[in-house]
Every structure is written in structure tokens, then in C-alpha cells.
Design an enzyme around this catalytic site. Structure first.
Site, short mmCIF file in Angstrom:
data_model
loop_
_atom_site.label_atom_id
_atom_site.label_comp_id
_atom_site.label_asym_id
_atom_site.label_seq_id
_atom_site.Cartn_x
_atom_site.Cartn_y
_atom_site.Cartn_z
N SER A 94 -8.57 7.86 24.42
CA SER A 94 -8.36 8.54 25.70
C SER A 94 -8.43 7.64 26.92
O SER A 94 -8.25 8.11 28.05
CB SER A 94 -9.44 9.62 25.90
OG SER A 94 -9.60 10.38 24.75
N THR A 196 -12.17 10.62 28.54
CA THR A 196 -11.99 9.99 29.85
C THR A 196 -13.33 9.56 30.41
O THR A 196 -14.30 10.31 30.35
CB THR A 196 -11.39 11.03 30.83
OG1 THR A 196 -10.09 11.32 30.39
CG2 THR A 196 -11.36 10.51 32.27
N THR A 214 -8.46 6.73 32.56
CA THR A 214 -8.02 7.59 31.45
C THR A 214 -6.58 7.28 31.04
O THR A 214 -5.80 6.72 31.83
CB THR A 214 -8.08 9.08 31.90
OG1 THR A 214 -7.82 9.92 30.78
CG2 THR A 214 -7.08 9.41 32.99
N ARG A 224 3.51 12.89 33.90
CA ARG A 224 2.40 13.77 34.29
C ARG A 224 1.18 12.92 34.69
O ARG A 224 0.83 11.94 34.05
CB ARG A 224 2.04 14.67 33.10
CG ARG A 224 0.86 15.62 33.35
CD ARG A 224 -0.45 15.04 32.89
NE ARG A 224 -1.56 15.98 33.05
CZ ARG A 224 -2.84 15.62 32.97
NH1 ARG A 224 -3.17 14.37 32.75
NH2 ARG A 224 -3.79 16.52 33.10
N VAL A 225 0.55 13.32 35.77
CA VAL A 225 -0.68 12.67 36.22
C VAL A 225 -1.73 13.75 36.42
O VAL A 225 -1.43 14.81 36.96
CB VAL A 225 -0.45 11.90 37.55
CG1 VAL A 225 -1.76 11.39 38.12
CG2 VAL A 225 0.52 10.73 37.32
N GLY A 226 -2.94 13.47 35.99
CA GLY A 226 -4.02 14.46 36.13
C GLY A 226 -4.89 14.19 37.34
O GLY A 226 -4.47 13.60 38.35
N ASP A 227 -6.13 14.60 37.26
CA ASP A 227 -7.07 14.47 38.37
C ASP A 227 -7.75 13.11 38.45
O ASP A 227 -8.23 12.71 39.51
CB ASP A 227 -8.18 15.52 38.23
CG ASP A 227 -8.95 15.30 36.93
OD1 ASP A 227 -8.30 15.12 35.87
OD2 ASP A 227 -10.20 15.26 36.96
N THR A 247 -14.39 15.12 34.30
CA THR A 247 -13.49 15.04 33.17
C THR A 247 -13.04 16.45 32.82
O THR A 247 -13.69 17.42 33.21
CB THR A 247 -14.22 14.39 31.98
OG1 THR A 247 -13.38 14.39 30.83
CG2 THR A 247 -15.51 15.13 31.63
N GLY A 248 -11.95 16.54 32.11
CA GLY A 248 -11.48 17.86 31.70
C GLY A 248 -10.00 18.04 31.99
O GLY A 248 -9.30 17.07 32.31
N GLY A 250 -7.10 18.18 33.87
CA GLY A 250 -6.89 17.70 35.23
C GLY A 250 -6.24 18.69 36.16
O GLY A 250 -6.57 18.76 37.35
C1 SD4 Z 1 -6.62 14.34 32.82
N1 SD4 Z 1 -8.92 14.57 33.41
O1 SD4 Z 1 -5.73 13.49 32.76
C2 SD4 Z 1 -8.04 13.91 32.50
C3 SD4 Z 1 -8.33 14.15 31.07
C4 SD4 Z 1 -9.77 14.10 30.71
O2 SD4 Z 1 -11.38 14.07 29.10
O3 SD4 Z 1 -10.66 14.05 31.49
N2 SD4 Z 1 -10.10 14.15 29.48
O4 SD4 Z 1 -6.41 15.51 33.08
#
Ligand code: SD4
Length: 337
Positions: A94, A196, A214, A224-227, A247-248, A250
Site C-alpha cells: 500500500s 497507508t 500511499t 484517481r487521487v485520494g486524501d 487513513t481510510g 480517501g
Molecule cells: C487513499 N487514504 O488513497 C488512502 C488509502 C488508505 O489505508 O489510507 N489506505 O484513499
């Protein structure tokens, strides 16, 4: 402004202030004693340093952060060097170049860093670079910008002396081939064992910094981009107050600016634990239209070195290095399952 100052301001605004004032000199004396005690506690934490980071790999990252401090590194060095160890571990699916790829088979990386003087750097959709967090730091320190993406971010990394790495993780390739059979796109956190790393650090001066890195969601849409690389969502630091990272899934965090929210709640007098709990409940509320289950977990630290952690669901854990001891802790959570 110190935490106790901000807490006092918070109280001043409420009716409690009048009662506190009427207690006169006695309350002032006891407040002074509390302040001295709090100050002493702060100094203890500062002396030994502090690192706090998400998931199991946080233990190794915390050790690297504290080792950096003991050789003269500040909070920013700690936050960079701590997570770099995880980026360099290609068995991690990850984070870093060993991370699971997007739907087209490419691993793309997101990272950010924030220091104690309010500077921030971030990279998204970065390919073939071993240490995205270092590129994020270079964006912060060597450019007038905060965020760089994709090819431009890669070009910048190369211009700063980094090299392209064509690493393909055998495990990630295997997982991708298996995923291709059904090509089902259903991002669920925890179940797919995401790892992450978000890290918060405090150095011997009591300065706070943080980082987050991450490979994002496994088999995400290309681009795609997360948080995680977004300042205010996946990470936020205000050295007068504290910091937060998480984490989680995004998308749910992006919609609620969670890290910034946590720091602002602490500014208004909440403890790190109270702030994380309130923010996670807010994430759930804002994302109530979501049909599928998802996970989010957040960490926070304040200027006194107090920490907080909270998950939306069971399963979120973190590593805390404080007062010389490094331990893995299961976070409390909001929903039963
Ligand atoms: C995301 N927050 O790209 C990240 C993924 C993540 O544990 O935290 N995974 O959305």
C-alpha cells in the site's frame, strides 16, 4: 497560542468564566500549579521526542523517526525519514513502488509533508520514484508551490537528482492478474488490508511536523487521487495547536477535510481524542449517502504531546512512540462493525 491558553479562551466564552473568576485567588493559584505541572509534562515529552503513525508498519517508522531525532534531526526530518523506511519496503502493498497498481497495471504514488512553520509540499499520481515523500519535501523547500502531479512531478524529481526505478512487485503483479479476472471495482478499506502511513512527529524543541504516503486504493481508476497527499484532508499541522493525519477511504475524507477539522477542534479546546472522535462522526455524517461500508481512522497530537486516535469501525491500529516506549495500539471506534 498554547493549548491551555486556547482552552482558557474557550472557557471565557462560556458562562463558566464568571464562576471561575468568582473563585478568585484560590483558583488562580491552582491554575498556576496545573500550568507548571503541564509545562513539566510537555518538557518530558519534548526531551524524548514523539512519533505517532498509522497501522502495524508504524512501529518501524516510529523507530526510524526517533533515530533521526537522536542524530540531530528536527520534526520534519523525523516525519520524512520515518515514512521513507516504509516506502523502501517493497513488500508493503500500500506504500511505495511495491504498492498495488491501478486498473491499468501502473503503481502511482501520493505523498505529502508539512513542517512546523506552516510550509507544505505534496505530490500526486507520481510514477517510478522510490521516495514520493522526499519529492514532496523538495516541492515544499525548493519551489514556490505546494502540490505537483504526474509527469511534471516526476520531471521535477529527476531534476533534483532522483532516478527512475522500474520496480515491479511480484506480489502486486500476481494480485493484479487475479483482480483482472473479474475486474470488479469495489474499494473497501481494511478488508483489502490497506496500510497507508500517516505520521505525526514532535522533536526536542516541541515542534510538530507530519507526513503521509500511499499507493492509494488498489486497482483504482487511472488518475484517481485520494486524501493522503491533500493538505487539510489526509494531513494538517499547526505548530501552535497540534497535528492530525489519517487513513481510510480517501473520498470520504476529502469530502470532510478531516485533518484540518481535527486541528481546528483542538484549537477550540478539544483534546486530541475528543477531536478525532468528533471528526470521525462528522465523516460518517457527511458520507451518509454511501451504500457500502468503508473505514477511516485518524490520529492527532497536541502541543502538550497528548495523543488521540479513533476509527470509524473496528480494525484501525496505530503505533505510538512516547516517553521512550514504542507500542502498537488498537484504536477505539465509532461503529460496532
Ligand atoms: C487513499 N487514504 O488513497 C488512502 C488509502 C488508505 O489505508 O489510507 N489506505 O484513499
Amino acid at each position: 497560542m498554547s493549548h491551555s491558553n486556547s482552552r482558557r479562551q474557550f472557557l471565557t466564552k462560556s458562562g463558566l468564566a464568571a464562576a471561575a473568576l468568582s473563585l478568585g485567588i484560590f483558583s488562580r493559584a491552582s491554575e498556576n500549579r496545573t500550568n507548571v505541572r503541564e509545562k513539566k509534562k510537555e518538557l518530558e515529552v519534548y526531551k524524548k521526542g514523539l512519533a505517532l503513525s498509522t497501522w502495524n508498519a508504524g512501529i518501524i517508522a516510529n523507530n526510524a523517526a526517533l533515530a533521526t531525532m537522536s542524530t540531530g534531526g528536527n520534526a520534519t526530518d523525523m516525519a520524512e525519514e520515518g515514512v521513507k523506511v516504509i516506502e523502501a519496503d517493497y513488500s508493503n502493498l500500500s506504500v511505495g513502488l511495491g504498492g498495488l497498481p491501478d486498473r491499468e497495471g501502473h503503481t502511482t504514488l501520493d505523498a505529502c509533508i508539512m513542517n512546523s512553520i506552516g510550509q507544505a509540499g505534496s505530490v500526486c499520481f507520481l510514477e517510478k520514484i522510490k521516495h514520493p515523500v522526499t519529492v514532496a519535501r523538495m516541492v515544499m523547500e525548493r519551489t514556490p508551490h505546494v502540490m505537483m502531479v504526474g509527469e511534471g512531478a516526476q520531471q521535477f524529481a529527476l531534476s533534483q537528482g532522483m532516478t527512475l526505478e522500474d520496480y515491479e512487485s511480484p506480489e502486486a503483479v500476481k494480485a493484479y492478474k487475479e483482480w483482472l479476472v473479474k475486474s470488479e471495482y469495489k474499494p473497501i478499506i481494511n478488508i483489502e488490508n490497506h496500510d497507508t502511513i500517516g505520521m505525526l512527529t514532535m522533536d526536542t524543541n516541541g515542534d510538530i511536523a507530519g507526513s503521509c504516503t500511499t499507493s492509494g486504493l488498489a486497482f483504482k481508476m487511472r488518475g484517481r487521487v485520494g486524501d493522503s497527499p491533500i493538505i487539510g484532508a489526509g494531513l494538517y499541522i499547526d505548530n501552535e495547536i497540534g497535528g492530525a493525519t489519517g487513513t481510510g477511504l480517501g473520498e470520504t475524507v476529502l469530502r470532510s477535510c478531516t485533518a484540518f477539522l481535527i486541528v481546528e477542534l483542538m484549537r477550540q479546546g478539544a483534546s486530541p481524542q475528543e477531536a478525532c472522535e468528533e471528526a470521525i462522526k462528522r465523516v460518517e455524517k457527511i458520507n451518509r449517502f454511501m451504500k457500502d461500508d468503508y473505514q477511516v481512522g485518524f490520529l492527532a497530537v497536541n502541543k502538550q504531546g497528548e495523543v488521540g486516535a479513533f476509527g470509524l469501525r473496528p480494525g484501525f491500529n496505530y503505533a505510538l512512540h512516547k516517553n521512550g516506549a514504542n507500542q502498537l495500539i488498537d484504536a477505539k471506534y465509532h461503529l460496532k462493525k
